[in-house]
Scaffold this motif. Sequence first.
Motif, PDB file in Angstrom:
ATOM      1  N   GLN A  71      26.850   8.192 -33.405  1.00 20.42           N
ATOM      2  CA  GLN A  71      26.605   7.204 -32.527  1.00 20.42           C
ATOM      3  C   GLN A  71      26.499   7.706 -31.058  1.00 20.42           C
ATOM      4  OE1 GLN A  71      25.696   4.092 -33.493  1.00 20.42           O
ATOM      5  NE2 GLN A  71      24.629   4.114 -32.551  1.00 20.42           N
ATOM      6  N   ILE A  72      26.812   8.496 -30.677  1.00 18.18           N
ATOM      7  CA  ILE A  72      26.658   8.506 -29.093  1.00 18.18           C
ATOM      8  C   ILE A  72      25.382   9.285 -29.355  1.00 18.18           C
ATOM      9  CG2 ILE A  72      27.650   9.806 -26.800  1.00 18.18           C
ATOM     10  CD1 ILE A  72      30.771   9.447 -27.891  1.00 18.18           C
ATOM     11  N   ALA A  73      25.656  10.577 -30.214  1.00 20.29           N
ATOM     12  CA  ALA A  73      23.859  11.526 -30.163  1.00 20.29           C
ATOM     13  C   ALA A  73      22.923  10.492 -30.290  1.00 20.29           C
ATOM     14  CB  ALA A  73      24.466  12.469 -31.280  1.00 20.29           C
ATOM     15  N   ALA A  74      22.956   9.569 -31.672  1.00 19.12           N
ATOM     16  CA  ALA A  74      21.748   8.456 -31.590  1.00 19.12           C
ATOM     17  C   ALA A  74      21.228   7.646 -30.593  1.00 19.12           C
ATOM     18  CB  ALA A  74      22.154   7.606 -33.357  1.00 19.12           C
ATOM     19  N   ASP A  75      22.531   7.358 -29.893  1.00 16.93           N
ATOM     20  CA  ASP A  75      22.317   6.157 -28.166  1.00 16.93           C
ATOM     21  C   ASP A  75      21.786   7.383 -27.641  1.00 16.93           C
ATOM     22  OD1 ASP A  75      23.679   3.647 -29.624  1.00 16.93           O
ATOM     23  OD2 ASP A  75      25.166   4.172 -28.552  1.00 16.93           O
ATOM     24  N   THR A 101      21.078  14.960 -30.803  1.00 19.43           N
ATOM     25  CA  THR A 101      21.540  15.313 -32.553  1.00 19.43           C
ATOM     26  C   THR A 101      22.656  15.242 -32.220  1.00 19.43           C
ATOM     27  OG1 THR A 101      21.195  17.810 -33.019  1.00 19.43           O
ATOM     28  CG2 THR A 101      18.992  16.240 -33.600  1.00 19.43           C
ATOM     29  N   THR A 102      24.335  15.282 -33.528  1.00 15.36           N
ATOM     30  CA  THR A 102      25.855  15.625 -33.137  1.00 15.36           C
ATOM     31  C   THR A 102      25.930  17.229 -33.353  1.00 15.36           C
ATOM     32  OG1 THR A 102      25.417  13.625 -35.040  1.00 15.36           O
ATOM     33  CG2 THR A 102      27.719  15.446 -34.867  1.00 15.36           C
ATOM     34  N   GLU A 103      24.995  17.334 -33.595  1.00 14.89           N
ATOM     35  CA  GLU A 103      24.363  19.412 -33.475  1.00 14.89           C
ATOM     36  C   GLU A 103      24.653  19.366 -32.301  1.00 14.89           C
ATOM     37  OE1 GLU A 103      22.592  17.779 -35.757  1.00 14.89           O
ATOM     38  OE2 GLU A 103      24.502  18.133 -37.320  1.00 14.89           O
ATOM     39  N   VAL A 115      26.446  21.602 -27.646  1.00 17.13           N
ATOM     40  CA  VAL A 115      27.152  21.660 -25.967  1.00 17.13           C
ATOM     41  C   VAL A 115      28.524  21.630 -25.262  1.00 17.13           C
ATOM     42  CG1 VAL A 115      26.874  19.658 -23.431  1.00 17.13           C
ATOM     43  CG2 VAL A 115      25.075  20.279 -24.885  1.00 17.13           C
ATOM     44  N   ASN A 116      28.779  20.693 -25.410  1.00 16.07           N
ATOM     45  CA  ASN A 116      30.371  20.280 -25.303  1.00 16.07           C
ATOM     46  C   ASN A 116      31.542  21.428 -26.475  1.00 16.07           C
ATOM     47  OD1 ASN A 116      30.783  18.126 -23.817  1.00 16.07           O
ATOM     48  ND2 ASN A 116      29.447  17.353 -25.199  1.00 16.07           N
TER      49      ASN A 116
END
Length: 181
Positions: free
Chosen positions: A50-54, A58-60, A65-66
Amino acid sequence: MQVSASQLATITGLFPNSALKKDLSSQQVAFSQQLNQAQVTVKAGDTLSQIAADHNLTTEQLVKVNQIANPDLIYPGQVINLSPGQAGTPVQANQSPANPTVPSLSSQAEEEARAWIAAHESSGSYTAKNGKYYGKYQLDLAYLKGDLSPANQEKTANNYVHNRYGSWVKAKEHWLSHNWY
């Protein structure tokens, strides 16, 4: 030219009604907002997808990155970087004090058991208090030896679980049968 916070205070103090003060203040606010947009602090109920979509990612991308080992496992208070770095500096995983280095465990089952215990003990809060118990894993204050830092809580919890139960999975099994670990 870079202006430090103390220099900015001196400059704006000398010219309280000047256009320079207004210009520097607006630049400082804009820069602060830009930095805040480069990171997101996880709230209860957030998911990485959801954070990625916002943020049109992408989740990937966020996983890379993290340096997230398990994308299904994020914690309230954890800082998620949205870009590879700021001002040319590479982003390190677990850079924030609210997100200490959490040692990798040998398996996903171990990671999930540790997260489950933290969620049930403190909702993942490093500052939760309950009498003589403190932090994310509700450790006895005596075990923490005065160091309440998230890094020490992680280290102490891992040592406690390893010495008492042998694994986080076995600690969770104990918790399920006794409502404590």
